[in-house]
Design an enzyme around this catalytic site. Structure first.
Site, PDB file in Angstrom:
ATOM      1  CG  HIS A 167       2.896   2.383  -2.613  1.00  9.57           C
ATOM      2  ND1 HIS A 167       2.546   1.806  -1.419  1.00  9.57           N
ATOM      3  CD2 HIS A 167       2.498   1.508  -3.572  1.00  9.57           C
ATOM      4  CE1 HIS A 167       1.963   0.628  -1.649  1.00  9.57           C
ATOM      5  NE2 HIS A 167       1.920   0.428  -2.952  1.00  9.57           N
TER       6      HIS A 167
ATOM      7  CG  HIS B 280       0.580   0.350  -6.387  1.00 10.63           C
ATOM      8  ND1 HIS B 280       1.523  -0.568  -5.988  1.00 10.63           N
ATOM      9  CD2 HIS B 280       0.811   0.593  -7.695  1.00 10.63           C
ATOM     10  CE1 HIS B 280       2.295  -0.869  -7.037  1.00 10.63           C
ATOM     11  NE2 HIS B 280       1.890  -0.170  -8.070  1.00 10.63           N
TER      12      HIS B 280
ATOM     13  CG  ASP C 259      -3.288  -1.986  -3.291  1.00  8.71           C
ATOM     14  OD1 ASP C 259      -2.638  -1.243  -4.051  1.00  8.71           O
ATOM     15  OD2 ASP C 259      -2.797  -3.001  -2.753  1.00  8.71           O
ATOM     16  CG  HIS C 260      -1.127   0.854  -0.628  1.00 14.66           C
ATOM     17  ND1 HIS C 260      -0.731   0.383   0.613  1.00 14.66           N
ATOM     18  CD2 HIS C 260      -1.062  -0.204  -1.464  1.00 14.66           C
ATOM     19  CE1 HIS C 260      -0.432  -0.893   0.515  1.00 14.66           C
ATOM     20  NE2 HIS C 260      -0.624  -1.284  -0.741  1.00 14.66           N
TER      21      HIS C 260
ATOM     22  CG  ASP D 152       2.360  -2.756  -0.976  1.00 16.62           C
ATOM     23  OD1 ASP D 152       1.882  -3.100   0.114  1.00 16.62           O
ATOM     24  OD2 ASP D 152       1.693  -2.665  -2.033  1.00 16.62           O
TER      25      ASP D 152
ATOM     26  CG  HIS E 121       4.519  -7.218  -2.990  1.00 17.99           C
ATOM     27  ND1 HIS E 121       4.034  -6.255  -2.135  1.00 17.99           N
ATOM     28  CD2 HIS E 121       3.752  -7.162  -4.096  1.00 17.99           C
ATOM     29  CE1 HIS E 121       3.005  -5.649  -2.707  1.00 17.99           C
ATOM     30  NE2 HIS E 121       2.815  -6.172  -3.902  1.00 17.99           N
TER      31      HIS E 121
HETATM   32 ZN    ZN Z   1       1.840  -1.490  -4.048  1.00 16.55          ZN
END
Ligand code: ZN
Length: 476
Positions: free
Chosen positions: A68, A70, A72-73, A181, A405
């Site tokens: 996805h 975000h 952090d990904h 996530d 989450h």
């Molecule tokens: Zn995420």
């Protein structure tokens, strides 16, 4: 690194193991290498925010799947594609790719502003790198399977944010499921995570909330709206730091509906709601375009009313702070979500000295960020433009999670449904991840010593998990 033996499966992370941030995981089996995600760590800047890419020869990677958009990904993807010897193919869903472009542009802008303040030039990549990488990214539809030289993979709904996918990867009969996530709770606009029809030998699953339990959604929504309502009634301003896209739109659906229900007190601009992001309009157009990829509720609303549910009646867009007339109570959704820099940080510093104001954290706050620090209710906070200047903090700080989450029960239920014999935990700080591991091991204790024994791993970054698979049937 040595070649994997014929039936040995190898997993290791370059980031995102025993931590939340800079997700990047590697799978190796039968001489194939799959990379999962390419994020940055939101608490660090420049090269320090990257996964440990130096620890692995990225030219060996066959495919890279992005779960996805975000940061952090996905935010180190342009770096991987433009600045390393990576030569593999990259896949993501359509909405992820559409949002990725605007989001990372904002990321480049915000991080370069942060760096000019410190005088260091540590930009990971430029707008041009981003544009070039964009053209080489391939897209995948949900429920469709792609085969790249014997590596098959299928995208499934993951909930969480628009475009988020779980990937099931199959190499020579061995199946691995990567959740990215994910969320299982019914949302206002997203399809929740689904269980793939085929079993998995290995499950790589997030552990963000460890063994914690969320309050039911209806309670959280009520708490959120009541807290905001009572703050603005007392003349206070409410800051909701949000990630520009994703969960912010879910909050806007909640607030827009609530404002319409309390129109006589709040509506017609009496208490304005702003969505402040220089991406606001572009982001909303992506949401308005992909309503067909959302859940039945929102599609029905769209059909019945003939109006787009993401065209909000009570919310206006602010591109920057200069066009903001700060008189009287208001509600401000501003990015970035962890108050590291940018608009939300600027508004925080302006509003936090006043005790009737409220900062309401709705996302997951990563260790080392201002959002996490604020939850300790400090007396002062350092100013972003000059860390030697401190700003008094008297405003109220509250946290109500809409991070999407899974909590412990939802995670456990899903893990049981997948019933993979090997579970690798990622995307969680050490303590919650360790507690989740213990809880899973005790949950599956009755299978210990049988052929259905469940193995749970919580490796650190760059630590290998090696699994032997004998007698995997090659599906033909
Ligand atoms: Zn995420």
């Amino acid at each position: 690194m040595e070649q994997p033996r014929s039936n040995s499966f190898k997993f290791f992370s370059l980031g995102g193991s025993n931590e939340v941030g800079r997700s990047s995981h590697m799978l190796q089996y039968k001489n194939k290498t799959v990379m999962l995600d390419a994020g940055v760590h939101p608490a660090y800047q420049g090269y320090a925010s990257l996964p440990f890419y130096d620890e692995f020869d990225l030219s060996k990677v066959d495919i890279l799947l992005i779960s996805h958009f975000h940061v952090d990904h996905a935010a180190s993807l342009p770096y991987v594609m433009q600045k390393t010897n990576f030569q593999g193919r990259v896949f993501m869903t359509h909405p992820t790719k559409a949002i990725y472009r605007w989001l990372l542009r904002d990321f480049v802008r915000v991080t370069s502003i942060g760096n000019s303040a410190t005088g260091k030039d540590e930009n990971l990549y430029t707008d041009e790198d981003l544009a070039e990488s964009f053209d080489r990214i391939e897209t995948i539809d949900y429920h469709s399977t792609v085969d790249v030289g014997g590596i098959k993979f299928t995208a499934y709904h993951a909930g969480h944010v628009l475009g988020a996918a779980m990937f099931q990867i199959e190499i020579a009969g061995l199946r691995v499921l990567f959740t990215g996530d994910y969320s299982r709770e019914l949302d206002r606009h997203l399809n929740s995570a689904e269980v793939p029809p085929f079993p998995s030998d290995v499950l790589i699953v997030e552990s963000t909330f460890g063994t914690a339990t969320h309050e039911p959604r209806i309670n959280r929504e009520r708490k959120l709206t009541q807290l905001i309502h009572s703050t603005v009634t007392k003349g206070g301003r409410v800051l909701l730091p949000v990630f520009a896209l994703g969960r912010a739109q879910e909050l806007m659906l909640i607030l827009d509906e609530y404002w319409s229900q309390h129109a006589e007190e709040l509506g017609s601009g009496q208490v304005p709601i702003y969505y402040a992001s220089n991406l606001a309009r572009k982001c909303m157009s992506v949401f308005q375009t992909y309503v067909n990829m959302m859940n039945d509720n929102i599609r029905r609303k769209f059909r019945d009313s003939q109006t787009n549910p993401f065209v909000f009646k009570n919310i206006s867009y602010l591109k920057n702070i200069d066009e903001f007339q700060d008189f009287g109570p208001s509600v401000m959704l501003a990015s970035p979500g962890m108050l590291q820099n940018g608009l939300s940080r600027e508004i925080l510093e302006r509003w936090c000295p006043e005790d009737k104001n409220l900062v309401l954290i709705t996302g997951y706050s990563v260790e080392g960020t201002m959002a996490k620090f604020l939850m300790l209710e400090p007396d002062t906070i350092p100013s972003i433009n000059n860390p030697e200047i401190t700003v008094p903090r008297r405003c109220q700080i509250e946290e109500i999670s809409f991070a999407a989450h899974v909590d412990f029960q939802e995670n456990l239920e899903f893990i049981e449904k997948i019933s993979a014999p090997n579970i690798v935990l990622v995307h969680g700080e050490s303590n919650p991840m360790g507690r989740l591991k213990s809880a899973l091991l005790s949950n599956f204790a009755s299978l210990k010593g049988t052929d259905q024994e469940v193995h749970v791993y919580n490796p650190r970054n760059c630590v290998e998990v090696n699994l032997e698979f004998k007698g995997i049937k090659v599906a033909k």
